[in-house]
Every structure is written in C-alpha cells, then in structure tokens.
Design a protein around this motif. Sequence first.
Motif, PDB file in Angstrom:
ATOM      1  N   LEU A  84      -3.433  -4.078   0.749  1.00 56.28           N
ATOM      2  CA  LEU A  84      -3.078  -2.911   1.542  1.00 56.28           C
ATOM      3  C   LEU A  84      -1.640  -2.479   1.249  1.00 56.28           C
ATOM      4  O   LEU A  84      -1.361  -1.295   1.063  1.00 56.28           O
ATOM      5  CB  LEU A  84      -3.264  -3.237   3.022  1.00 56.28           C
ATOM      6  CG  LEU A  84      -3.212  -2.093   4.017  1.00 56.28           C
ATOM      7  CD1 LEU A  84      -4.192  -0.991   3.662  1.00 56.28           C
ATOM      8  CD2 LEU A  84      -3.492  -2.625   5.417  1.00 56.28           C
ATOM      9  N   ALA A  85      -0.739  -3.449   1.162  1.00 62.47           N
ATOM     10  CA  ALA A  85       0.658  -3.142   0.842  1.00 62.47           C
ATOM     11  C   ALA A  85       0.767  -2.493  -0.536  1.00 62.47           C
ATOM     12  O   ALA A  85       1.503  -1.512  -0.713  1.00 62.47           O
ATOM     13  CB  ALA A  85       1.506  -4.411   0.905  1.00 62.47           C
ATOM     14  N   ALA A  86       0.028  -3.016  -1.497  1.00 64.18           N
ATOM     15  CA  ALA A  86       0.062  -2.434  -2.846  1.00 64.18           C
ATOM     16  C   ALA A  86      -0.461  -1.003  -2.832  1.00 64.18           C
ATOM     17  O   ALA A  86       0.120  -0.113  -3.470  1.00 64.18           O
ATOM     18  CB  ALA A  86      -0.746  -3.295  -3.816  1.00 64.18           C
ATOM     19  N   GLN A  87      -1.534  -0.746  -2.087  1.00 68.50           N
ATOM     20  CA  GLN A  87      -2.062   0.614  -2.009  1.00 68.50           C
ATOM     21  C   GLN A  87      -1.045   1.556  -1.373  1.00 68.50           C
ATOM     22  O   GLN A  87      -0.858   2.679  -1.852  1.00 68.50           O
ATOM     23  CB  GLN A  87      -3.356   0.643  -1.197  1.00 68.50           C
ATOM     24  CG  GLN A  87      -4.535   0.101  -1.936  1.00 68.50           C
ATOM     25  CD  GLN A  87      -5.821   0.274  -1.148  1.00 68.50           C
ATOM     26  OE1 GLN A  87      -5.850   0.868  -0.080  1.00 68.50           O
ATOM     27  NE2 GLN A  87      -6.897  -0.255  -1.692  1.00 68.50           N
ATOM     28  N   ILE A  88      -0.397   1.109  -0.318  1.00 72.16           N
ATOM     29  CA  ILE A  88       0.596   1.947   0.364  1.00 72.16           C
ATOM     30  C   ILE A  88       1.736   2.293  -0.593  1.00 72.16           C
ATOM     31  O   ILE A  88       2.207   3.439  -0.630  1.00 72.16           O
ATOM     32  CB  ILE A  88       1.119   1.247   1.633  1.00 72.16           C
ATOM     33  CG1 ILE A  88       0.013   1.148   2.682  1.00 72.16           C
ATOM     34  CG2 ILE A  88       2.334   1.965   2.196  1.00 72.16           C
ATOM     35  CD1 ILE A  88       0.331   0.197   3.836  1.00 72.16           C
ATOM     36  N   MET A  89       2.184   1.316  -1.368  1.00 72.77           N
ATOM     37  CA  MET A  89       3.316   1.532  -2.270  1.00 72.77           C
ATOM     38  C   MET A  89       2.926   2.302  -3.537  1.00 72.77           C
ATOM     39  O   MET A  89       3.666   3.148  -3.995  1.00 72.77           O
ATOM     40  CB  MET A  89       3.941   0.191  -2.666  1.00 72.77           C
ATOM     41  CG  MET A  89       4.638  -0.529  -1.538  1.00 72.77           C
ATOM     42  SD  MET A  89       6.056   0.359  -0.862  1.00 72.77           S
ATOM     43  CE  MET A  89       7.259   0.133  -2.171  1.00 72.77           C
ATOM     44  N   LYS A  90       1.771   1.984  -4.112  1.00 70.44           N
ATOM     45  CA  LYS A  90       1.406   2.540  -5.415  1.00 70.44           C
ATOM     46  C   LYS A  90       0.722   3.901  -5.311  1.00 70.44           C
ATOM     47  O   LYS A  90       0.740   4.667  -6.274  1.00 70.44           O
ATOM     48  CB  LYS A  90       0.498   1.573  -6.164  1.00 70.44           C
ATOM     49  CG  LYS A  90       1.077   0.178  -6.294  1.00 70.44           C
ATOM     50  CD  LYS A  90       1.552  -0.073  -7.678  1.00 70.44           C
ATOM     51  CE  LYS A  90       1.997  -1.519  -7.789  1.00 70.44           C
ATOM     52  NZ  LYS A  90       3.344  -1.662  -8.179  1.00 70.44           N
ATOM     53  N   THR A  91       0.100   4.169  -4.174  1.00 70.77           N
ATOM     54  CA  THR A  91      -0.575   5.456  -3.995  1.00 70.77           C
ATOM     55  C   THR A  91      -0.147   6.053  -2.655  1.00 70.77           C
ATOM     56  O   THR A  91      -0.946   6.149  -1.718  1.00 70.77           O
ATOM     57  CB  THR A  91      -2.105   5.300  -4.055  1.00 70.77           C
ATOM     58  OG1 THR A  91      -2.518   4.310  -3.112  1.00 70.77           O
ATOM     59  CG2 THR A  91      -2.568   4.900  -5.441  1.00 70.77           C
ATOM     60  N   PRO A  92       1.132   6.434  -2.560  1.00 65.14           N
ATOM     61  CA  PRO A  92       1.649   6.959  -1.290  1.00 65.14           C
ATOM     62  C   PRO A  92       0.798   8.122  -0.774  1.00 65.14           C
ATOM     63  O   PRO A  92       0.381   8.978  -1.540  1.00 65.14           O
ATOM     64  CB  PRO A  92       3.062   7.427  -1.625  1.00 65.14           C
ATOM     65  CG  PRO A  92       3.387   6.838  -2.941  1.00 65.14           C
ATOM     66  CD  PRO A  92       2.100   6.522  -3.627  1.00 65.14           C
ATOM     67  N   GLY A  93       0.540   8.098   0.505  1.00 66.67           N
ATOM     68  CA  GLY A  93      -0.233   9.155   1.132  1.00 66.67           C
ATOM     69  C   GLY A  93      -1.720   8.906   1.191  1.00 66.67           C
ATOM     70  O   GLY A  93      -2.420   9.512   1.984  1.00 66.67           O
TER      71      GLY A  93
END
Length: 127
Positions: free
Chosen positions: A94-103
């Motif tokens: 989840l953290a990686a998704q938040i950082m790598k695909t903002p929004g």
Amino acid sequence: MVEGVATIVEEMLPLDAERREEYALWSAIVEWERRHPPEGGSVTWNDQRAVYRQCVAAVRGHETAAGPGEAARPHPDPQVELWAALLHTFADGLAAQIMKTPGEVPPDTAARLLRSLLRAVPERPAG
C-alpha cells in the motif's frame, strides 16, 4: 481494537507530506541495508514485523509483549504470525502504491482498505 491498531499502522503509511518524507528516509535506510546487510537480517524489516506482530496480537485479543525483545520473537499463536506477515506485506504494498502512483490510492481509500484487512483477522478461539 481495529481502530486503535489502524491508527498505529497508518503512521507507517505515507498518507501526508510528513509521512511521505519519513517513508523516503525509511526507503533510504532499507536501500543502505540492502547494500550493507547487517548480521542477523534487516533491522528495519525485523522492527516493522515486531510492530505488525503486536498489532495483530492485540486485534486477536492477546496481551501485547512486555518489551521489544519479546515482540521480536515469533508469537506462539500461529495465526498472529500469519496475519502479521499479511499485514506487513499489505502495508508495504500500500505504501509503495501511494508513493509510486500518487492519486491512485487516496488516503481515505488507504485507511478504508487497511481497516478492512484488520477486520478480517480472525478472532482468537475462546478458551
């Protein structure tokens, strides 16, 4: 219990500017550890797993560990170990998704998903 544990786990998620900076620092530490592996495995990984182990133990109705040394050891309840691994993997993803695909995963969605996972942790059998 789920709400209290969720607020703890949310501190490890880059849900706002301050936590994104903390996540970037954490990522740099992990990268440094990858290039300079400490004896006994990743300190950051082991510390995170201990936190997730405590969180799942609390959700399952166990007493939390008395100290960090105890929290670092596998829990006698195999369901705690399984769900701590699932929570750890989920939170990292989840953290990686938040950082790598903002929004794509807004903070309210991340919070809802986290709570859904925590509610899925099975109750400890009575007895």
